[in-house]
Design a protein around this motif. Structure first.
Motif, PDB file in Angstrom:
ATOM      1  N   TYR A  30       0.804  -1.221   0.000  1.00 45.92           N
ATOM      2  CA  TYR A  30       0.000   0.000   0.000  1.00 45.92           C
ATOM      3  C   TYR A  30       0.842   1.279   0.000  1.00 45.92           C
ATOM      4  CZ  TYR A  30      -2.695  -3.800   2.055  1.00 45.92           C
ATOM      5  OH  TYR A  30      -3.256  -5.022   2.317  1.00 45.92           O
ATOM      6  N   VAL A  31       1.987   1.271   0.702  1.00 47.46           N
ATOM      7  CA  VAL A  31       2.809   2.481   0.826  1.00 47.46           C
ATOM      8  C   VAL A  31       4.276   2.108   0.712  1.00 47.46           C
ATOM      9  CG1 VAL A  31       1.126   3.653   2.303  1.00 47.46           C
ATOM     10  CG2 VAL A  31       2.939   2.286   3.341  1.00 47.46           C
ATOM     11  N   GLN A  32       5.135   3.136   0.596  1.00 48.61           N
ATOM     12  CA  GLN A  32       6.563   2.907   0.525  1.00 48.61           C
ATOM     13  C   GLN A  32       7.121   2.547   1.890  1.00 48.61           C
ATOM     14  OE1 GLN A  32       8.923   5.865  -1.408  1.00 48.61           O
ATOM     15  NE2 GLN A  32       7.742   5.840  -3.306  1.00 48.61           N
ATOM     16  N   SER A  33       8.318   1.939   1.866  1.00 50.66           N
ATOM     17  CA  SER A  33       8.918   1.440   3.100  1.00 50.66           C
ATOM     18  C   SER A  33       9.214   2.548   4.104  1.00 50.66           C
ATOM     19  CB  SER A  33      10.206   0.685   2.775  1.00 50.66           C
ATOM     20  OG  SER A  33      11.128   1.528   2.084  1.00 50.66           O
ATOM     21  N   GLY A  34       9.483   3.774   3.631  1.00 48.48           N
ATOM     22  CA  GLY A  34       9.811   4.870   4.533  1.00 48.48           C
ATOM     23  C   GLY A  34       8.669   5.281   5.449  1.00 48.48           C
ATOM     24  N   LEU A  35       7.454   4.867   5.121  1.00 46.48           N
ATOM     25  CA  LEU A  35       6.297   5.231   5.936  1.00 46.48           C
ATOM     26  C   LEU A  35       6.018   4.219   7.046  1.00 46.48           C
ATOM     27  CD1 LEU A  35       3.851   6.486   3.170  1.00 46.48           C
ATOM     28  CD2 LEU A  35       5.279   7.851   4.686  1.00 46.48           C
ATOM     29  N   ARG A  36       6.821   3.165   7.141  1.00 44.19           N
ATOM     30  CA  ARG A  36       6.562   2.127   8.146  1.00 44.19           C
ATOM     31  C   ARG A  36       6.572   2.677   9.581  1.00 44.19           C
ATOM     32  NH1 ARG A  36       9.811  -3.606   9.019  1.00 44.19           N
ATOM     33  NH2 ARG A  36       8.100  -4.671  10.133  1.00 44.19           N
ATOM     34  N   PRO A  37       7.554   3.507   9.985  1.00 42.31           N
ATOM     35  CA  PRO A  37       7.523   3.998  11.371  1.00 42.31           C
ATOM     36  C   PRO A  37       6.249   4.752  11.720  1.00 42.31           C
ATOM     37  CG  PRO A  37       9.655   4.432  10.357  1.00 42.31           C
ATOM     38  CD  PRO A  37       8.754   3.975   9.259  1.00 42.31           C
ATOM     39  N   TYR A  38       5.714   5.505  10.761  1.00 44.93           N
ATOM     40  CA  TYR A  38       4.490   6.257  11.027  1.00 44.93           C
ATOM     41  C   TYR A  38       3.293   5.317  11.178  1.00 44.93           C
ATOM     42  CZ  TYR A  38       7.513   9.983   9.337  1.00 44.93           C
ATOM     43  OH  TYR A  38       8.567  10.850   9.169  1.00 44.93           O
ATOM     44  N   LEU A  39       3.263   4.241  10.381  1.00 40.01           N
ATOM     45  CA  LEU A  39       2.184   3.270  10.519  1.00 40.01           C
ATOM     46  C   LEU A  39       2.247   2.565  11.873  1.00 40.01           C
ATOM     47  CD1 LEU A  39       2.164   1.610   6.977  1.00 40.01           C
ATOM     48  CD2 LEU A  39       0.421   3.108   7.938  1.00 40.01           C
ATOM     49  N   ILE A  40       3.453   2.184  12.285  1.00 38.70           N
ATOM     50  CA  ILE A  40       3.600   1.511  13.575  1.00 38.70           C
ATOM     51  C   ILE A  40       3.177   2.437  14.710  1.00 38.70           C
ATOM     52  CG2 ILE A  40       5.271   0.531  15.195  1.00 38.70           C
ATOM     53  CD1 ILE A  40       6.843  -0.490  12.776  1.00 38.70           C
ATOM     54  N   ALA A  41       3.622   3.685  14.642  1.00 38.57           N
ATOM     55  CA  ALA A  41       3.260   4.643  15.685  1.00 38.57           C
ATOM     56  C   ALA A  41       1.749   4.866  15.725  1.00 38.57           C
ATOM     57  CB  ALA A  41       3.991   5.961  15.465  1.00 38.57           C
ATOM     58  N   CYS A 186       4.431   7.495  -3.658  1.00 43.58           N
ATOM     59  CA  CYS A 186       4.128   7.538  -2.231  1.00 43.58           C
ATOM     60  C   CYS A 186       3.425   6.274  -1.786  1.00 43.58           C
ATOM     61  CB  CYS A 186       3.276   8.769  -1.923  1.00 43.58           C
ATOM     62  SG  CYS A 186       2.660   8.829  -0.229  1.00 43.58           S
ATOM     63  N   CYS A 187       2.320   5.953  -2.464  1.00 46.81           N
ATOM     64  CA  CYS A 187       1.514   4.803  -2.055  1.00 46.81           C
ATOM     65  C   CYS A 187       0.867   4.183  -3.282  1.00 46.81           C
ATOM     66  CB  CYS A 187       0.453   5.224  -1.039  1.00 46.81           C
ATOM     67  SG  CYS A 187      -0.658   6.499  -1.659  1.00 46.81           S
ATOM     68  N   ALA A 188       0.140   3.092  -3.077  1.00 46.94           N
ATOM     69  CA  ALA A 188      -0.451   2.355  -4.182  1.00 46.94           C
ATOM     70  C   ALA A 188      -1.448   3.196  -4.978  1.00 46.94           C
ATOM     71  CB  ALA A 188      -1.139   1.095  -3.664  1.00 46.94           C
ATOM     72  N   ALA A 189      -1.999   4.234  -4.360  1.00 42.01           N
ATOM     73  CA  ALA A 189      -2.996   5.055  -5.046  1.00 42.01           C
ATOM     74  C   ALA A 189      -2.417   5.806  -6.233  1.00 42.01           C
ATOM     75  CB  ALA A 189      -3.620   6.043  -4.059  1.00 42.01           C
ATOM     76  N   GLU A 241       8.708 -16.240  -6.772  1.00 40.95           N
ATOM     77  CA  GLU A 241       7.741 -15.790  -5.783  1.00 40.95           C
ATOM     78  C   GLU A 241       7.572 -14.274  -5.859  1.00 40.95           C
ATOM     79  OE1 GLU A 241       5.888 -17.641  -3.733  1.00 40.95           O
ATOM     80  OE2 GLU A 241       6.738 -19.442  -4.675  1.00 40.95           O
ATOM     81  N   GLU A 242       6.384 -13.805  -5.530  1.00 38.14           N
ATOM     82  CA  GLU A 242       6.160 -12.368  -5.459  1.00 38.14           C
ATOM     83  C   GLU A 242       7.078 -11.763  -4.402  1.00 38.14           C
ATOM     84  OE1 GLU A 242       2.700  -9.316  -3.900  1.00 38.14           O
ATOM     85  OE2 GLU A 242       2.082 -11.147  -4.940  1.00 38.14           O
ATOM     86  N   PRO A 243       7.824 -10.706  -4.752  1.00 34.69           N
ATOM     87  CA  PRO A 243       8.726 -10.093  -3.766  1.00 34.69           C
ATOM     88  C   PRO A 243       7.950  -9.439  -2.632  1.00 34.69           C
ATOM     89  CG  PRO A 243       8.620  -8.761  -5.765  1.00 34.69           C
ATOM     90  CD  PRO A 243       7.873 -10.026  -6.054  1.00 34.69           C
ATOM     91  N   SER A 244       8.610  -9.280  -1.490  1.00 39.59           N
ATOM     92  CA  SER A 244       7.940  -8.661  -0.351  1.00 39.59           C
ATOM     93  C   SER A 244       7.529  -7.233  -0.665  1.00 39.59           C
ATOM     94  CB  SER A 244       8.861  -8.687   0.872  1.00 39.59           C
ATOM     95  OG  SER A 244      10.078  -8.001   0.593  1.00 39.59           O
ATOM     96  N   ASP A 245       8.327  -6.538  -1.468  1.00 40.79           N
ATOM     97  CA  ASP A 245       7.966  -5.209  -1.957  1.00 40.79           C
ATOM     98  C   ASP A 245       7.654  -5.316  -3.428  1.00 40.79           C
ATOM     99  OD1 ASP A 245       7.595  -2.600  -2.627  1.00 40.79           O
ATOM    100  OD2 ASP A 245       9.483  -1.861  -1.824  1.00 40.79           O
ATOM    101  N   PRO A 246       6.382  -5.404  -3.822  1.00 36.66           N
ATOM    102  CA  PRO A 246       6.040  -5.696  -5.214  1.00 36.66           C
ATOM    103  C   PRO A 246       6.173  -4.508  -6.161  1.00 36.66           C
ATOM    104  CG  PRO A 246       4.045  -5.427  -3.938  1.00 36.66           C
ATOM    105  CD  PRO A 246       5.184  -5.330  -2.972  1.00 36.66           C
ATOM    106  N   TYR A 247       6.392  -3.303  -5.621  1.00 33.70           N
ATOM    107  CA  TYR A 247       6.422  -2.114  -6.464  1.00 33.70           C
ATOM    108  C   TYR A 247       7.844  -1.618  -6.676  1.00 33.70           C
ATOM    109  CZ  TYR A 247       1.582  -2.157  -4.863  1.00 33.70           C
ATOM    110  OH  TYR A 247       0.319  -2.549  -4.557  1.00 33.70           O
TER     111      TYR A 247
END
Length: 250
Positions: A30-41, A186-189, A241-247
Motif C-alpha cells: 500500500y505504501v513505501q517502506s519509509g512510511l513504516r515507522p508512522y504506521l507503527i506509531a 508515495c503509495c499504491a494510489a 515468488e512475489e517479492p515482499s515489496d512488489p512495487y
C-alpha cells in the motif's frame, strides 16, 4: 455493550495497522517502506487509546435511564420516558467491518487490472542519454529502467546486451504477453505502469511473477508511440515468488 463500541473500533483498527506494518511486510502493498515507522506509531497509538477507552467505559456507572433504554431496545417497546433513540451508535459498528477484513484478509498487491488501466504510461520523458550499464551479462534491470532506455536512450545502451527483468505477467488482446511492474511515488494510489512485451516464450498465467532473461529487440523511432511498449526476445523465463515489496520506486 454500547459503552465499549469506541474502544473496540480503535482496537480493531490499531491491530490491523500493526499487523501489516509491525508484524509483517504487508504494508509494502500500500505504501513505501519509509512510511513504516508512522504506521507503527499510529497503530500503537490507536491500540493504547482503545485500551484507555475500554478501561474508562468499564469504570463508568450506567445511569438508570440508560439501563431502561437498553431494555427497551431489547424488547422493542418503551415505558413513556420520552427518550429519543438514534441509529448513530449502531451504524458506527459498520466501521468494524473493513478493519476486521484488513486484520484477517489483507488485500493483495495491485496487479494486472491496475496495469491495464495505465497502459500508456511512460517511465521517462524525452529522448536523451543514460549512464553506462554495468559490465557483464546478464545485467539486472528494473522494468522501468529497461523501458526508459529502450524508448528514450539515444546511445542505444541496450543494444546487444542480455538483460534480466522481474515482474508479473499481463496479457494483451492479441495473444501477446508482457512482464509488468507498477511504480509508486508515495503509495499504491498513485501507481503507474511499466511493461515489456516478451517474445519467443510461452505465456504464463496472468499475475504470475517471473524473471525473464533476454535481449532487447529495437522497434519504432526513439521517443515515439511506435517504440512503446519495448520488446524483449526471451532466452529464459523462470517463475519466482512475489517479492515482499512488489512495487518499483521512482
Amino acid at each position: 455493550m454500547r459503552r465499549y463500541g469506541q474502544a473496540v473500533l480503535m482496537l480493531l483498527v490499531g491491530a490491523a495497522v500493526l499487523r501489516i506494518s509491525l508484524f509483517s511486510a504487508l504494508y509494502l502493498r500500500y505504501v513505501q517502506s519509509g512510511l513504516r515507522p508512522y504506521l507503527i506509531a499510529s497503530g500503537a497509538l490507536l491500540v493504547l487509546l482503545g485500551v484507555a477507552a475500554g478501561v474508562r467505559a468499564a469504570r463508568e456507572v450506567p445511569y438508570e435511564d440508560d439501563d431502561e433504554d437498553e431494555a427497551e431496545d431489547r424488547h422493542g417497546h418503551g415505558h413513556g420516558h420520552g427518550h429519543t433513540h438514534t441509529t448513530g451508535p449502531r451504524l458506527a459498528w459498520l466501521l468494524a467491518l473493513p478493519a476486521t477484513a484488513l486484520l484477517l484478509f489483507p488485500p493483495p498487491a495491485l496487479g494486472s487490472y491496475s496495469a491495464d488501466r495505465e497502459d500508456a504510461q511512460r517511465a521517462a520523458q524525452g529522448v536523451g542519454t543514460f549512464p553506462p550499464l554495468p559490465s557483464g551479462d546478464p545485467v539486472d534491470l528494473s522494468v522501468a529502467a529497461f523501458t526508459s532506455r529502450a524508448v528514450y536512450d539515444s546511445d542505444r545502451s541496450l543494444k546487444g546486451r542480455t538483460v534480466r527483468l522481474t515482474g508479473f505477467v499481463t496479457h494483451g488482446d492479441d495473444g501477446t504477453w508482457y512482464i509488468t511492474r507498477l511504480l509508486v511515488s508515495c503509495c499504491a494510489a498513485d501507481a503507474t505502469t511499466s511493461k515489456v512485451e516478451v517474445r519467443g516464450a510461452d505465456a504464463p498465467a496472468t499475475d504470475t511473477w517471473v524473471t525473464v532473461t533476454g535481449i532487447w529487440h529495437p522497434k519504432g523511432r526513439l521517443g515515439s508511440s511506435a517504440a512503446w511498449p519495448p520488446l524483449l526476445d526471451a532466452k529464459a523465463v523462470r517463475r519466482v515468488e512475489e517479492p515482499s515489496d512488489p512495487y518499483e520506486q521512482r
